[in-house]
Design an enzyme around this catalytic site. Sequence first.
Site, PDB file in Angstrom:
ATOM      1  N   ALA A 210       0.848  -1.207   0.000  1.00  0.00           N
ATOM      2  CA  ALA A 210       0.000   0.000   0.000  1.00  0.00           C
ATOM      3  C   ALA A 210       0.874   1.243   0.000  1.00  0.00           C
ATOM      4  O   ALA A 210       2.100   1.151  -0.142  1.00  0.00           O
ATOM      5  CB  ALA A 210      -0.905  -0.012   1.226  1.00  0.00           C
ATOM      6  N   ASN A 211       0.270   2.394   0.130  1.00  0.00           N
ATOM      7  CA  ASN A 211       1.033   3.635   0.294  1.00  0.00           C
ATOM      8  C   ASN A 211       0.316   4.530   1.289  1.00  0.00           C
ATOM      9  O   ASN A 211      -0.741   4.176   1.798  1.00  0.00           O
ATOM     10  CB  ASN A 211       1.252   4.319  -1.059  1.00  0.00           C
ATOM     11  CG  ASN A 211      -0.058   4.663  -1.728  1.00  0.00           C
ATOM     12  OD1 ASN A 211      -0.828   5.465  -1.215  1.00  0.00           O
ATOM     13  ND2 ASN A 211      -0.333   4.035  -2.868  1.00  0.00           N
ATOM     14  N   ARG A 212       0.902   5.699   1.556  1.00  0.00           N
ATOM     15  CA  ARG A 212       0.414   6.527   2.662  1.00  0.00           C
ATOM     16  C   ARG A 212      -0.709   7.495   2.283  1.00  0.00           C
ATOM     17  O   ARG A 212      -1.061   8.358   3.059  1.00  0.00           O
ATOM     18  CB  ARG A 212       1.573   7.344   3.253  1.00  0.00           C
ATOM     19  CG  ARG A 212       2.643   6.493   3.882  1.00  0.00           C
ATOM     20  CD  ARG A 212       3.696   7.376   4.535  1.00  0.00           C
ATOM     21  NE  ARG A 212       4.892   6.616   4.837  1.00  0.00           N
ATOM     22  CZ  ARG A 212       5.023   5.831   5.893  1.00  0.00           C
ATOM     23  NH1 ARG A 212       4.023   5.709   6.746  1.00  0.00           N
ATOM     24  NH2 ARG A 212       6.141   5.167   6.098  1.00  0.00           N
TER      25      ARG A 212
END
Length: 404
Positions: A210-212
């Site tokens: 995932a990412n932020r």
Amino acid sequence: MLAKKRILLVIGGGIAAYKCLELIRRLKERGAKVRAILTTAAQEFVTPLSVGAITGERVFTDLFDLTAEHDIGHIRLSREADLVVVAPATADLIAKMANGFADDLASTALIATDKPVLIAPAMNPRMWSHPATRRNVARLKEDGVLTVGPNSGAMAERDEFGAGRMAEPMEILGAIEEMLSPQQQILKGRRVLVTSGPTHEPIDPVRFIANRSSGKQGHAIAAAARAAGAEVVLVSGPAEVADPQGVRTLHVESARDMMAAVEENLPVDCAIFAAAVADWRVADASDQKIKKDAGGAPTLHLVENPDILASIARHHTLRPRLVVGFAAETEQVVAHAKAKRERKGCDWIVANDVSPATGIMGGDLNTVHLVSAAGVEDWPSASKAEVARRLVARIAAALGEAGR
Ligand SMILES: Cc1cc2nc3c(=O)[nH]c(=O)nc-3n(C[C@H](O)[C@H](O)[C@H](O)COP(=O)(O)O)c2cc1C
């Protein structure tokens, strides 16, 4: 924009009360008339003298004040306003409002008002997440009270972190402007598609890459387009924020799901790709949970995900009239954004610096550059809601120029 608007500001007894001085200044700059009520506790944090000096008005503190009652009275005070703003809205004030208490000037004015009410909650994260506060806030929302914030971040107390920080004065101002200025239906009759949030790329049934991205900016754009009268479809990855009201929100997980949902919802007049789509996915995601003892650490083989922005911008039959991409960069922001615009074939790129030091990823403020064929515009730092409104205004103008 707020010329001659009358704001009754109820200041509660929280650390964030000092931010009200800045809020009053900004309101006055825009021509608003501000009257303030300070609770007894609020006077421990800011003085009636400083609030009065900035509002340029008498400050109200006591319910049983014969002079004030003779002069204006608590009922008139609460009715002679276009909007009542409670900032900081303490846990105590929220509880009183939710339960109809009226044992001091602030709570009595709040129950006596027939005007819209906006609260900016501010408290310790544990107070904010306490079931009693959750119940009280839910009840206020049912009663039609609007909220701005709270934001997440460091608290005044050392070592405390979480949701409970009062929204910044500029964000509260944005919410006030939104409530008081009749929203012009500049996108009425337009169909707008927005993508938002991160994507989750499965490794196995329980793990993912995932990412932020929080989804705050994309969701704010969807909400702003809706408020401007557009029919909006929001294709959202697993975002941290709630679905915007009045927007058809489709929830997806992976980049490939997002691509399919976008394609299914064409044609649109304008597509804004604000989602942080994973560039890569695991080529052979496992159907079963990968076991730790199955012969050392696994090697993940990554393959490229579909490029949603480029495929829609280069679509032969269904290209929206205006295609807007986002570029989250950590260096050479504008140079990379210019190159991205050319490479992807989109009309505009909204570029922002997402280096950890900027606090933009997941934060409430954004500083963007709008890159188009005409050049680069550097926009001032503003709340994500404000950036969204500004972008929507530009989109409406661009679609208008191109003709209906
Ligand atoms: C130093 C200090 C900071 C406080 N900060 C907050 C706050 O940020 N939010 C809050 O809900 N209560 C806070 N409180 C507690 C309130 O001041 C207290 O509940 C008070 O009764 C609130 O009164 P009011 O709602 O009438 O303003 C704080 C108290 C102290 C002593």
